[in-house]
Design an enzyme around this catalytic site. Sequence first.
Site, PDB file in Angstrom:
ATOM      1  N   VAL A  17       0.831  -1.204   0.000  1.00  0.00           N
ATOM      2  CA  VAL A  17       0.000   0.000   0.000  1.00  0.00           C
ATOM      3  C   VAL A  17       0.868   1.257   0.000  1.00  0.00           C
ATOM      4  O   VAL A  17       0.671   2.168  -0.821  1.00  0.00           O
ATOM      5  CB  VAL A  17      -0.960   0.013   1.224  1.00  0.00           C
ATOM      6  CG1 VAL A  17      -1.820   1.272   1.218  1.00  0.00           C
ATOM      7  CG2 VAL A  17      -1.827  -1.243   1.249  1.00  0.00           C
ATOM      8  N   LYS A 106      -6.588  -2.278  10.195  1.00  0.00           N
ATOM      9  CA  LYS A 106      -7.819  -2.748  10.880  1.00  0.00           C
ATOM     10  C   LYS A 106      -7.505  -3.531  12.142  1.00  0.00           C
ATOM     11  O   LYS A 106      -8.246  -3.485  13.114  1.00  0.00           O
ATOM     12  CB  LYS A 106      -8.678  -3.589   9.948  1.00  0.00           C
ATOM     13  CG  LYS A 106      -8.059  -4.921   9.549  1.00  0.00           C
ATOM     14  CD  LYS A 106      -7.968  -5.064   8.074  1.00  0.00           C
ATOM     15  CE  LYS A 106      -6.781  -5.875   7.675  1.00  0.00           C
ATOM     16  NZ  LYS A 106      -6.484  -5.788   6.277  1.00  0.00           N
ATOM     17  N   GLU A 130     -10.492   5.092   6.189  1.00  0.00           N
ATOM     18  CA  GLU A 130     -11.315   4.526   5.105  1.00  0.00           C
ATOM     19  C   GLU A 130     -10.730   3.220   4.558  1.00  0.00           C
ATOM     20  O   GLU A 130     -11.461   2.295   4.182  1.00  0.00           O
ATOM     21  CB  GLU A 130     -11.432   5.558   3.966  1.00  0.00           C
ATOM     22  CG  GLU A 130     -12.338   5.145   2.829  1.00  0.00           C
ATOM     23  CD  GLU A 130     -13.781   4.897   3.259  1.00  0.00           C
ATOM     24  OE1 GLU A 130     -14.474   5.857   3.571  1.00  0.00           O
ATOM     25  OE2 GLU A 130     -14.214   3.725   3.271  1.00  0.00           O
ATOM     26  N   VAL A 133     -11.242  -0.953   6.083  1.00  0.00           N
ATOM     27  CA  VAL A 133     -12.294  -1.943   5.805  1.00  0.00           C
ATOM     28  C   VAL A 133     -12.596  -1.934   4.315  1.00  0.00           C
ATOM     29  O   VAL A 133     -12.920  -0.895   3.741  1.00  0.00           O
ATOM     30  CB  VAL A 133     -13.584  -1.634   6.597  1.00  0.00           C
ATOM     31  CG1 VAL A 133     -14.660  -2.669   6.266  1.00  0.00           C
ATOM     32  CG2 VAL A 133     -13.313  -1.620   8.090  1.00  0.00           C
ATOM     33  N   GLY A 135     -10.799  -2.246   1.595  1.00  0.00           N
ATOM     34  CA  GLY A 135      -9.866  -1.636   0.634  1.00  0.00           C
ATOM     35  C   GLY A 135     -10.371  -0.378  -0.037  1.00  0.00           C
ATOM     36  O   GLY A 135     -10.559   0.658   0.605  1.00  0.00           O
ATOM     37  N   GLU A 191      -2.016 -15.456   2.051  1.00  0.00           N
ATOM     38  CA  GLU A 191      -0.629 -15.332   2.499  1.00  0.00           C
ATOM     39  C   GLU A 191      -0.075 -16.709   2.848  1.00  0.00           C
ATOM     40  O   GLU A 191      -0.832 -17.681   2.955  1.00  0.00           O
ATOM     41  CB  GLU A 191      -0.578 -14.415   3.717  1.00  0.00           C
ATOM     42  CG  GLU A 191      -0.965 -13.003   3.326  1.00  0.00           C
ATOM     43  CD  GLU A 191      -0.900 -12.033   4.471  1.00  0.00           C
ATOM     44  OE1 GLU A 191      -0.146 -12.275   5.413  1.00  0.00           O
ATOM     45  OE2 GLU A 191      -1.620 -11.018   4.395  1.00  0.00           O
ATOM     46  N   LYS A 206     -12.858  -6.319  10.809  1.00  0.00           N
ATOM     47  CA  LYS A 206     -13.596  -5.359   9.976  1.00  0.00           C
ATOM     48  C   LYS A 206     -15.040  -5.237  10.453  1.00  0.00           C
ATOM     49  O   LYS A 206     -15.614  -4.139  10.465  1.00  0.00           O
ATOM     50  CB  LYS A 206     -13.531  -5.810   8.515  1.00  0.00           C
ATOM     51  CG  LYS A 206     -12.119  -5.719   7.934  1.00  0.00           C
ATOM     52  CD  LYS A 206     -12.006  -6.457   6.616  1.00  0.00           C
ATOM     53  CE  LYS A 206     -10.619  -6.326   6.002  1.00  0.00           C
ATOM     54  NZ  LYS A 206     -10.396  -7.258   4.887  1.00  0.00           N
TER      55      LYS A 206
HETATM   56  P1  NDP Z   1       3.445  -4.628   3.720  1.00  0.00           P
HETATM   57  O1  NDP Z   1       3.902  -5.720   4.610  1.00  0.00           O
HETATM   58  O2  NDP Z   1       3.500  -4.838   2.251  1.00  0.00           O
HETATM   59  O3  NDP Z   1       4.306  -3.314   4.037  1.00  0.00           O
HETATM   60  C1  NDP Z   1       4.590  -2.884   5.340  1.00  0.00           C
HETATM   61  C2  NDP Z   1       5.590  -1.737   5.270  1.00  0.00           C
HETATM   62  O4  NDP Z   1       5.767  -1.214   6.570  1.00  0.00           O
HETATM   63  C3  NDP Z   1       6.947  -2.136   4.740  1.00  0.00           C
HETATM   64  O5  NDP Z   1       7.466  -1.141   3.893  1.00  0.00           O
HETATM   65  C4  NDP Z   1       7.804  -2.240   6.021  1.00  0.00           C
HETATM   66  O6  NDP Z   1       9.165  -1.894   5.826  1.00  0.00           O
HETATM   67  C5  NDP Z   1       7.146  -1.184   6.877  1.00  0.00           C
HETATM   68  N1  NDP Z   1       7.319  -1.489   8.291  1.00  0.00           N
HETATM   69  C6  NDP Z   1       6.867  -2.572   8.969  1.00  0.00           C
HETATM   70  N2  NDP Z   1       7.236  -2.502  10.254  1.00  0.00           N
HETATM   71  C7  NDP Z   1       7.951  -1.378  10.386  1.00  0.00           C
HETATM   72  C8  NDP Z   1       8.629  -0.750  11.473  1.00  0.00           C
HETATM   73  N3  NDP Z   1       8.649  -1.318  12.686  1.00  0.00           N
HETATM   74  N4  NDP Z   1       9.254   0.426  11.250  1.00  0.00           N
HETATM   75  C9  NDP Z   1       9.258   0.993  10.036  1.00  0.00           C
HETATM   76  N5  NDP Z   1       8.636   0.454   8.963  1.00  0.00           N
HETATM   77  C10 NDP Z   1       8.008  -0.716   9.149  1.00  0.00           C
HETATM   78  O7  NDP Z   1       1.978  -4.232   4.191  1.00  0.00           O
HETATM   79  P2  NDP Z   1       0.747  -3.727   3.290  1.00  0.00           P
HETATM   80  O8  NDP Z   1       1.168  -2.542   2.521  1.00  0.00           O
HETATM   81  O9  NDP Z   1       0.141  -4.873   2.586  1.00  0.00           O
HETATM   82  O10 NDP Z   1      -0.312  -3.317   4.422  1.00  0.00           O
HETATM   83  C11 NDP Z   1      -0.158  -2.143   5.175  1.00  0.00           C
HETATM   84  C12 NDP Z   1      -1.402  -1.914   6.000  1.00  0.00           C
HETATM   85  O11 NDP Z   1      -2.516  -1.751   5.122  1.00  0.00           O
HETATM   86  C13 NDP Z   1      -1.786  -3.046   6.950  1.00  0.00           C
HETATM   87  O12 NDP Z   1      -2.327  -2.518   8.117  1.00  0.00           O
HETATM   88  C14 NDP Z   1      -2.840  -3.822   6.172  1.00  0.00           C
HETATM   89  O13 NDP Z   1      -3.743  -4.518   7.015  1.00  0.00           O
HETATM   90  C15 NDP Z   1      -3.552  -2.672   5.469  1.00  0.00           C
HETATM   91  N6  NDP Z   1      -4.253  -3.061   4.271  1.00  0.00           N
HETATM   92  C16 NDP Z   1      -3.570  -3.698   3.274  1.00  0.00           C
HETATM   93  C17 NDP Z   1      -4.248  -4.085   2.133  1.00  0.00           C
HETATM   94  C18 NDP Z   1      -3.529  -4.757   1.006  1.00  0.00           C
HETATM   95  O14 NDP Z   1      -4.174  -5.081   0.002  1.00  0.00           O
HETATM   96  N7  NDP Z   1      -2.226  -4.965   1.087  1.00  0.00           N
HETATM   97  C19 NDP Z   1      -5.686  -3.832   1.981  1.00  0.00           C
HETATM   98  C20 NDP Z   1      -6.276  -3.089   3.054  1.00  0.00           C
HETATM   99  C21 NDP Z   1      -5.575  -2.748   4.168  1.00  0.00           C
HETATM  100  P3  NDP Z   1      10.151  -2.831   4.964  1.00  0.00           P
HETATM  101  O15 NDP Z   1       9.620  -2.726   3.563  1.00  0.00           O
HETATM  102  O16 NDP Z   1      11.489  -2.227   5.103  1.00  0.00           O
HETATM  103  O17 NDP Z   1      10.014  -4.207   5.534  1.00  0.00           O
HETATM  104  N1  HSE Z   2      -6.405 -10.258   3.532  1.00  0.00           N
HETATM  105  C1  HSE Z   2      -7.460  -9.344   3.241  1.00  0.00           C
HETATM  106  C2  HSE Z   2      -8.450  -9.998   2.286  1.00  0.00           C
HETATM  107  C3  HSE Z   2      -6.985  -8.066   2.578  1.00  0.00           C
HETATM  108  O1  HSE Z   2      -8.232 -11.105   1.791  1.00  0.00           O
HETATM  109  O2  HSE Z   2      -9.474  -9.381   2.046  1.00  0.00           O
HETATM  110  C4  HSE Z   2      -6.695  -6.976   3.505  1.00  0.00           C
HETATM  111  O3  HSE Z   2      -7.788  -6.643   4.317  1.00  0.00           O
END
Ligand code: NDP
Ligand code: HSE
Length: 439
Positions: A17, A106, A130, A133, A135, A191, A206
Amino acid sequence: MTEYRPLRIALLGAGSVGAQVARLLTENKSELAARVGAELDLVGIAVRDLNSKRAEGVPAELLTTDAETLILGADIVIEVMGGIEPARTYILQALNSGSDVITANKALLATHGTELFDTAEQVGAQLYFEAAVAGAIPIIRPLRESLAGDKVNRIMGIVNGTTNFILDRMDTTGATFADALAEATELGYAEADPTADIEAFDAAQKAAILANLAFHTEVPLDQVYREGITKVSAEQMAAAKRDGYVIKLLAIAERVDADENGEAGVSVRVHPALIERDHPLGAVHGAFNAVFVEAEAAGSLMFYGAGAGGVQTASAVLGDLVSAAKRHVAGGPGLADSVHANLAILPIDRAYTRYQITLEVTDQPGILAKIANVFADHGVSIETVEQSVRQNGGKRRSTATLEVGTHVATDASLSSVVKALAANAAVESITSVIRVEGI
Ligand code: NDP
Ligand code: HSE
């Protein structure tokens, strides 16, 4: 051209994201500035590992591992790191230093939401979520703003894309749960550890967030009834299809009136359920999400779209960013959430639903009456019965399969019926028990 000073935006996370948020913020900089009335300057991106490979569009010079310093210098902080800690601490630091915060987290909101919202209110900052929940689907803002003058009675949603993909594959191809999960993993929907999705922890988080907003009531996560999809069988899927249903993992939050069992309140539950194929939620395929809202004045509303994905979720984050930035420019208070209604959260026993129960019985005179009596003894009315008989390999005794659909009753009465059937000598086995929703 804009006159307000540039707003400093700190981004925590550059994963699926975060990378897309960074790219869109950079690519659409002048358009966003025109919409907001101020430049949105991305001043830094906190990550764990500076050497990790980044998606295209992430400005390498903005990466830092010093999240705390970044937060202190920001007007608006976007948290897309995920997890509980250090995300919780960082958000509290940001709010306490007067920044507005946008989060997609979430898991954090469902477990520490009260602490975060209380902090925001105390310091006069805003917390936007927003993206947390479903996306890309706008559902938080409609509940928080558009329907704020209405009375929401029920929310029924498909809020987890991975499980919807798995159930949809089982429905359309006849695959087993294990095969459909393997396909979801191969395609990157599930995953490596799929527990949060298939055991419905993600959907329960959610559901808690949606219920909180819809009913102005704090909904602790441990009071959300949760059942995953791991026990859904190919046979159940095939039977559902034959009967004009499809099985979906539904997140349901609804008002329950006071009755002889107790006070009025809110029931919040997540479990697999049969839903008619021609219900709007029955037509949600693949990894898509949808939320069906029933409100007193507005009637039925359906919100549909991509429930996950980096760029799709980034769209919701940027929508929040524009709102937060506009508030900075225009001044004045923002949205304040409240849990003034403080309704009781009821256990699953108090939910009203219907069951479809499939059982094997010995095919003898009077058996059907005995089975019907079990339902009557628990005050549960039968709506449909379908029977098929098969001979047991030339023996005189044959076995009948009964598929019994009930009318609406409390979950407590319906589960008592199942227990009583299991103990009844006329019943050889119970092969399927599933709730029926959407009528
Ligand atoms: P990712 O695992 O792809 O990315 C997480 C990022 O956060 C990475 O860049 C990581 O750094 C960084 N990070 C993690 N821990 C730390 C820390 N302690 N200090 C600094 N940086 C840190 O996650 P997503 O992008 O998939 O998800 C992010 C959020 O969005 C979550 O809360 C998820 O539930 C929510 N979300 C995600 C969706 C999706 O489709 N992916 C949909 C809806 C919500 P590094 O890259 O260096 O490891
Ligand atoms: N793992 C979730 C899903 C995406 O399958 O809908 C992030 O909420």
